[in-house]
Enzyme design. Structure first.
Site, PDB file in Angstrom:
ATOM      1  N   HIS A  70      -4.754   1.841   7.520  1.00 45.85           N
ATOM      2  CA  HIS A  70      -3.439   1.917   8.122  1.00 45.85           C
ATOM      3  C   HIS A  70      -3.120   2.954   6.973  1.00 45.85           C
ATOM      4  CE1 HIS A  70       1.319   1.063   8.080  1.00 45.85           C
ATOM      5  NE2 HIS A  70       1.095   2.016   6.902  1.00 45.85           N
ATOM      6  N   GLU A  71      -3.440   2.839   5.648  1.00 46.16           N
ATOM      7  CA  GLU A  71      -3.243   4.297   4.427  1.00 46.16           C
ATOM      8  C   GLU A  71      -3.919   5.292   5.026  1.00 46.16           C
ATOM      9  OE1 GLU A  71      -1.013   3.505   2.949  1.00 46.16           O
ATOM     10  OE2 GLU A  71      -0.833   1.524   2.994  1.00 46.16           O
TER      11      GLU A  71
ATOM     12  N   HIS B 217      -2.617   8.044   7.465  1.00 42.28           N
ATOM     13  CA  HIS B 217      -1.371   8.382   6.352  1.00 42.28           C
ATOM     14  C   HIS B 217      -2.290   9.667   6.159  1.00 42.28           C
ATOM     15  CE1 HIS B 217       2.711   6.215   6.266  1.00 42.28           C
ATOM     16  NE2 HIS B 217       2.045   4.827   5.706  1.00 42.28           N
TER      17      HIS B 217
ATOM     18  N   CYS C 254       5.906  -0.728   7.975  1.00 37.39           N
ATOM     19  CA  CYS C 254       5.527   0.802   6.682  1.00 37.39           C
ATOM     20  C   CYS C 254       6.533   1.309   6.205  1.00 37.39           C
ATOM     21  CB  CYS C 254       5.232   1.725   8.304  1.00 37.39           C
ATOM     22  SG  CYS C 254       4.617   3.677   7.220  1.00 37.39           S
ATOM     23  N   LEU C 255       6.294   1.371   4.791  1.00 38.71           N
ATOM     24  CA  LEU C 255       7.547   2.252   4.038  1.00 38.71           C
ATOM     25  C   LEU C 255       8.281   3.469   4.605  1.00 38.71           C
ATOM     26  CD1 LEU C 255       5.741   1.207   0.396  1.00 38.71           C
ATOM     27  CD2 LEU C 255       7.595  -0.131   1.762  1.00 38.71           C
TER      28      LEU C 255
ATOM     29  N   GLY D 271       0.878  -0.931  -0.077  1.00 38.92           N
ATOM     30  CA  GLY D 271      -0.307  -0.398  -0.103  1.00 38.92           C
ATOM     31  C   GLY D 271       0.800   1.563  -0.362  1.00 38.92           C
TER      32      GLY D 271
ATOM     33  N   GLN E  94       3.014   9.699   1.459  1.00 36.18           N
ATOM     34  CA  GLN E  94       4.937   9.634   1.658  1.00 36.18           C
ATOM     35  C   GLN E  94       5.582  10.005  -0.005  1.00 36.18           C
ATOM     36  OE1 GLN E  94       2.471   4.889   2.464  1.00 36.18           O
ATOM     37  NE2 GLN E  94       4.432   5.210   3.484  1.00 36.18           N
TER      38      GLN E  94
HETATM   39  O1  GNR Z   1       3.810  -2.726   2.374  1.00 36.81           O
HETATM   40  C1  GNR Z   1       3.307  -2.421   4.154  1.00 36.81           C
HETATM   41  N1  GNR Z   1       2.793  -3.556   4.596  1.00 36.81           N
HETATM   42  C2  GNR Z   1       1.860  -3.302   5.686  1.00 36.81           C
HETATM   43  C3  GNR Z   1       1.814  -4.310   5.954  1.00 36.81           C
HETATM   44  C4  GNR Z   1       0.883  -4.569   7.515  1.00 36.81           C
HETATM   45  C5  GNR Z   1       0.192  -4.277   7.750  1.00 36.81           C
HETATM   46  C6  GNR Z   1       0.056  -2.303   6.810  1.00 36.81           C
HETATM   47  C7  GNR Z   1       0.998  -2.578   5.589  1.00 36.81           C
HETATM   48  S1  GNR Z   1       1.131  -1.256   4.250  1.00 36.81           S
HETATM   49  C8  GNR Z   1       2.638  -1.516   4.309  1.00 36.81           C
HETATM   50  C9  GNR Z   1       3.809   0.039   3.064  1.00 36.81           C
HETATM   51  C10 GNR Z   1       3.224   0.721   3.494  1.00 36.81           C
HETATM   52  O2  GNR Z   1       3.713   1.716   4.536  1.00 36.81           O
HETATM   53  N2  GNR Z   1       1.869   2.207   2.983  1.00 36.81           N
HETATM   54  O3  GNR Z   1       1.425   2.690   3.788  1.00 36.81           O
HETATM   55 NI    NI Z   2       2.640   3.263   5.753  1.00 43.35          NI
END
Ligand code: GNR
Ligand code: NI
Length: 174
Positions: A136-137, A140, A94-95, A46, A51
């Site tokens: 999660h997104e 952000h 999270c990246l 995601g 980001q």
């Molecule tokens: O790559 C991602 N893996 C992930 C694993 C578990 C819960 C959420 C994520 S999102 C993350 C990529 C990211 O940072 N998206 O904002």
């Molecule tokens: Ni993230």
């Protein structure tokens, strides 16, 4: 399509609230193509526009297990209209918080309303990893990161580690 640089903590832009997209046009579609490309390259499942430093309410997700079979999903102005009382934990990463992982509890199912790649109104019921990823997104887009759900102690340890790593990298680059 362009690969964009992914911002990492403690970059203050990650704490800003993203703005609604007024019109889904070619520029927005180009941005989404860049986001997807950047996400696949990372690799991640995601990515929110913030980001890559763009404060627009746009998210791309691909949770397909087979990297050969791409199943990109696009969410513009996503809003959660329902979430289950039942919660589940997933090991999240999270990246923007490289190499850090933690179990986070969130509603296990949710319904999300959004505009798709063409600007059409859509609604989707999500569960499992997709439900986690969407939440999660959307966090952000509101300047929230998964470490905000951890204890102050755990959160501070992660922030300190990342600040240290960044400073060391800068020393090498300069
Ligand atoms: O790559 C991602 N893996 C992930 C694993 C578990 C819960 C959420 C994520 S999102 C993350 C990529 C990211 O940072 N998206 O904002
Ligand atoms: Ni993230």
């Amino acid at each position: 399509m362009t690969l964009r640089r992914i911002l990492t903590l403690p970059d203050p832009i990650l704490r800003k609230k993203s703005n609604k997209v007024e019109k889904v046009d070619k520029n927005i579609q180009n941005l989404m193509n860049d986001m997807l490309n950047t996400m696949y390259n990372a690799p991640g499942i995601g990515l929110a526009a913030v980001q890559i430093g763009v404060l627009k309410r746009i998210v791309v997700i691909d949770i397909s297990k087979d990297p050969e079979k791409k199943e990109p999903m696009y969410f513009i102005n996503p809003e959660i209209s329902w979430k289950s009382d039942f919660k589940e934990s997933y090991e999240e990463g999270c990246l923007s918080i490289p190499d850090q992982f933690a179990k986070i509890e969130r509603p296990s199912k949710c319904i999300v309303k959004f505009l798709d790649y063409n600007g059409s109104k859509k609604e989707l019921k999500a569960e499992g990893l997709l439900a986690t990823c969407i939440q999660h997104e959307i966090d952000h887009l509101n300047g929230i990161l998964f470490i905000d759900y951890l204890s102050k102690l755990k959160k501070n340890i992660i922030i300190k580690k990342l600040s240290k790593n960044k400073k060391e990298l800068e020393r090498i680059v300069v």
